[in-house]
Motif scaffolding. Sequence first.
Motif, PDB file in Angstrom:
ATOM      1  N   GLU A  13       0.376  -0.317   3.907  1.00 51.22           N
ATOM      2  CA  GLU A  13       0.916   1.029   3.629  1.00 51.22           C
ATOM      3  C   GLU A  13       0.432   1.544   2.282  1.00 51.22           C
ATOM      4  O   GLU A  13       0.098   2.710   2.137  1.00 51.22           O
ATOM      5  CB  GLU A  13       2.443   0.989   3.645  1.00 51.22           C
ATOM      6  CG  GLU A  13       3.016   0.489   4.967  1.00 51.22           C
ATOM      7  CD  GLU A  13       3.503   1.595   5.877  1.00 51.22           C
ATOM      8  OE1 GLU A  13       4.185   2.491   5.389  1.00 51.22           O
ATOM      9  OE2 GLU A  13       3.186   1.533   7.078  1.00 51.22           O
ATOM     10  N   LEU A  14       0.400   0.631   1.301  1.00 55.49           N
ATOM     11  CA  LEU A  14       0.004   1.154  -0.022  1.00 55.49           C
ATOM     12  C   LEU A  14      -1.490   1.444  -0.083  1.00 55.49           C
ATOM     13  O   LEU A  14      -1.910   2.410  -0.727  1.00 55.49           O
ATOM     14  CB  LEU A  14       0.525   0.277  -1.158  1.00 55.49           C
ATOM     15  CG  LEU A  14      -0.069  -1.032  -1.605  1.00 55.49           C
ATOM     16  CD1 LEU A  14      -1.160  -0.830  -2.627  1.00 55.49           C
ATOM     17  CD2 LEU A  14       1.037  -1.875  -2.221  1.00 55.49           C
ATOM     18  N   LEU A  15      -2.296   0.666   0.647  1.00 52.70           N
ATOM     19  CA  LEU A  15      -3.737   0.971   0.659  1.00 52.70           C
ATOM     20  C   LEU A  15      -4.011   2.255   1.435  1.00 52.70           C
ATOM     21  O   LEU A  15      -4.857   3.058   1.047  1.00 52.70           O
ATOM     22  CB  LEU A  15      -4.531  -0.199   1.259  1.00 52.70           C
ATOM     23  CG  LEU A  15      -4.538  -1.500   0.439  1.00 52.70           C
ATOM     24  CD1 LEU A  15      -5.340  -2.580   1.159  1.00 52.70           C
ATOM     25  CD2 LEU A  15      -5.086  -1.282  -0.968  1.00 52.70           C
ATOM     26  N   ARG A  16      -3.260   2.453   2.528  1.00 55.19           N
ATOM     27  CA  ARG A  16      -3.426   3.708   3.294  1.00 55.19           C
ATOM     28  C   ARG A  16      -3.129   4.907   2.403  1.00 55.19           C
ATOM     29  O   ARG A  16      -3.887   5.874   2.357  1.00 55.19           O
ATOM     30  CB  ARG A  16      -2.480   3.691   4.505  1.00 55.19           C
ATOM     31  CG  ARG A  16      -2.566   4.942   5.375  1.00 55.19           C
ATOM     32  CD  ARG A  16      -1.311   5.133   6.195  1.00 55.19           C
ATOM     33  NE  ARG A  16      -0.149   5.275   5.320  1.00 55.19           N
ATOM     34  CZ  ARG A  16       1.099   4.980   5.650  1.00 55.19           C
ATOM     35  NH1 ARG A  16       1.399   4.538   6.852  1.00 55.19           N
ATOM     36  NH2 ARG A  16       2.093   5.133   4.782  1.00 55.19           N
ATOM     37  N   VAL A  39      -0.216   5.788  -6.343  1.00 60.35           N
ATOM     38  CA  VAL A  39       0.411   4.750  -5.526  1.00 60.35           C
ATOM     39  C   VAL A  39       0.558   3.507  -6.389  1.00 60.35           C
ATOM     40  O   VAL A  39      -0.418   3.033  -6.971  1.00 60.35           O
ATOM     41  CB  VAL A  39      -0.449   4.482  -4.276  1.00 60.35           C
ATOM     42  CG1 VAL A  39       0.074   3.300  -3.496  1.00 60.35           C
ATOM     43  CG2 VAL A  39      -0.479   5.745  -3.416  1.00 60.35           C
ATOM     44  N   ILE A  40       1.776   2.999  -6.485  1.00 62.36           N
ATOM     45  CA  ILE A  40       2.064   1.865  -7.365  1.00 62.36           C
ATOM     46  C   ILE A  40       2.535   0.680  -6.531  1.00 62.36           C
ATOM     47  O   ILE A  40       3.450   0.801  -5.718  1.00 62.36           O
ATOM     48  CB  ILE A  40       3.174   2.220  -8.391  1.00 62.36           C
ATOM     49  CG1 ILE A  40       2.825   3.488  -9.181  1.00 62.36           C
ATOM     50  CG2 ILE A  40       3.444   1.039  -9.330  1.00 62.36           C
ATOM     51  CD1 ILE A  40       1.655   3.347 -10.131  1.00 62.36           C
ATOM     52  N   ALA A  53       1.760  -1.925 -10.654  1.00 60.83           N
ATOM     53  CA  ALA A  53       0.316  -1.835 -10.883  1.00 60.83           C
ATOM     54  C   ALA A  53      -0.262  -0.751  -9.979  1.00 60.83           C
ATOM     55  O   ALA A  53      -0.006  -0.748  -8.771  1.00 60.83           O
ATOM     56  CB  ALA A  53      -0.343  -3.176 -10.588  1.00 60.83           C
ATOM     57  N   PRO A  54      -1.025   0.179 -10.550  1.00 59.60           N
ATOM     58  CA  PRO A  54      -1.637   1.214  -9.707  1.00 59.60           C
ATOM     59  C   PRO A  54      -2.539   0.575  -8.647  1.00 59.60           C
ATOM     60  O   PRO A  54      -3.287  -0.360  -8.938  1.00 59.60           O
ATOM     61  CB  PRO A  54      -2.474   2.041 -10.692  1.00 59.60           C
ATOM     62  CG  PRO A  54      -1.939   1.715 -12.046  1.00 59.60           C
ATOM     63  CD  PRO A  54      -1.392   0.325 -11.967  1.00 59.60           C
ATOM     64  N   ALA A  55      -2.441   1.080  -7.419  1.00 59.43           N
ATOM     65  CA  ALA A  55      -3.189   0.482  -6.305  1.00 59.43           C
ATOM     66  C   ALA A  55      -4.611   1.022  -6.201  1.00 59.43           C
ATOM     67  O   ALA A  55      -5.427   0.460  -5.459  1.00 59.43           O
ATOM     68  CB  ALA A  55      -2.443   0.730  -4.997  1.00 59.43           C
ATOM     69  N   TYR A 211       6.728  -1.633  -1.682  1.00 62.42           N
ATOM     70  CA  TYR A 211       6.154  -0.290  -1.715  1.00 62.42           C
ATOM     71  C   TYR A 211       7.091   0.625  -0.951  1.00 62.42           C
ATOM     72  O   TYR A 211       7.410   0.353   0.210  1.00 62.42           O
ATOM     73  CB  TYR A 211       4.750  -0.262  -1.103  1.00 62.42           C
ATOM     74  CG  TYR A 211       4.156   1.131  -1.099  1.00 62.42           C
ATOM     75  CD1 TYR A 211       3.958   1.815  -2.304  1.00 62.42           C
ATOM     76  CD2 TYR A 211       3.851   1.779   0.085  1.00 62.42           C
ATOM     77  CE1 TYR A 211       3.463   3.102  -2.313  1.00 62.42           C
ATOM     78  CE2 TYR A 211       3.338   3.069   0.077  1.00 62.42           C
ATOM     79  CZ  TYR A 211       3.150   3.730  -1.119  1.00 62.42           C
ATOM     80  OH  TYR A 211       2.681   5.008  -1.138  1.00 62.42           O
ATOM     81  N   ARG A 212       7.532   1.680  -1.607  1.00 67.50           N
ATOM     82  CA  ARG A 212       8.517   2.594  -1.022  1.00 67.50           C
ATOM     83  C   ARG A 212       9.704   1.801  -0.461  1.00 67.50           C
ATOM     84  O   ARG A 212      10.285   1.013  -1.185  1.00 67.50           O
ATOM     85  CB  ARG A 212       7.831   3.496   0.006  1.00 67.50           C
ATOM     86  CG  ARG A 212       6.951   4.552  -0.711  1.00 67.50           C
ATOM     87  CD  ARG A 212       5.959   5.192   0.203  1.00 67.50           C
ATOM     88  NE  ARG A 212       6.553   5.929   1.291  1.00 67.50           N
ATOM     89  CZ  ARG A 212       6.894   7.216   1.234  1.00 67.50           C
ATOM     90  NH1 ARG A 212       6.745   7.913   0.115  1.00 67.50           N
ATOM     91  NH2 ARG A 212       7.375   7.824   2.290  1.00 67.50           N
ATOM     92  N   GLU A 213      10.012   1.895   0.829  1.00 65.00           N
ATOM     93  CA  GLU A 213      11.200   1.203   1.337  1.00 65.00           C
ATOM     94  C   GLU A 213      10.871  -0.195   1.865  1.00 65.00           C
ATOM     95  O   GLU A 213      11.747  -0.907   2.339  1.00 65.00           O
ATOM     96  CB  GLU A 213      11.879   2.061   2.433  1.00 65.00           C
ATOM     97  CG  GLU A 213      11.329   1.908   3.855  1.00 65.00           C
ATOM     98  CD  GLU A 213       9.939   2.529   4.095  1.00 65.00           C
ATOM     99  OE1 GLU A 213       9.219   2.866   3.137  1.00 65.00           O
ATOM    100  OE2 GLU A 213       9.579   2.644   5.288  1.00 65.00           O
TER     101      GLU A 213
END
Length: 259
Positions: A13-16, A39-40, A53-55, A211-213
């Motif tokens: 999800e975070l890479l997307r 995106v963190i 960390a920033p993705a 990441y998020r929820e």
Amino acid sequence: MTGEPRTGDVFGELLRDALAVATGIGPRPLAGGRLPRPVIEIIERDDGLVNGAPAAHYLDGPQDWQPHDHRAVDRVRGATLDVGVGAGRIALLLQERGVPVTGLDTSAGALRVCRRRGVRDLVHATVDEHAASGRRYDTFLLLGNNLGLLEGRERAPAFLAALAAVARPGAQVIAHGTDPYGTRDPVHTAYHEHNRRRGRLGGQLRLRLRYRELGTPWFDYLVCSPEELAELVHGSPWQLVDVDNRDAPYYLATLRLAR
Ligand SMILES: C[S@@+](CC[C@H](N)C(=O)[O-])C[C@H]1O[C@@H](n2cnc3c(N)ncnc32)[C@H](O)[C@@H]1O
């Protein structure tokens, strides 16, 4: 609602979303309804330490890499398995150079991002599961600190054996690690001590990503010194033949198949 994260594909999800922010294509996480926000990746450690960390760096092109990443890809030869391929930054350069490279990852979402970015040969599996495919490799890459996949004293022998099971004669592993013991930060030195008291390696981190929820289950990720790595490799099918620590505390370890 418990306040606990739902278990899910955090990396995917975070890479997307990092790709959506970088390209402006697709839904992006928004702040204030209009402004895309970075995106963190949230990393929780089991002593309560939380880091963000920033993705975006997972998408970096070679011009933004650390010097040791360049030295790692320059050592590649033959059929290569990029273990924990992430968003495919390394695999893309190898493809461009004509190296036969396979990206392996346990995150289905990370593999979707790789595919969208043009990585051609992808496998959704652990190294252990991949052995059944019959495919064999000359080089294994564990970059982006993925030496951590050794996890600790318990898992390392099985992980090294799994790599050997998919290795051709003379194969090599090129792994990026970080020596954790140069720090004087009491938060870290106390954690290393606490780990040793409970029979773990000092830098055997117990982490979960959020990441998020979403969150991952808790897992072990190893940050070890080259001396500890030498002990873990001893008695495995591999030999530690080189440690390049020109970018200390980061290092590149090269293992060669011994038998
Ligand atoms: C820190 S990122 C590194 C990504 C990439 N190697 C780079 O340098 O940009 C870790 C990656 O390893 C993957 N991963 C985690 N555990 C794994 C496992 N047991 N087997 C294969 N991949 C794994 C994650 O999904 C993630 O894509």
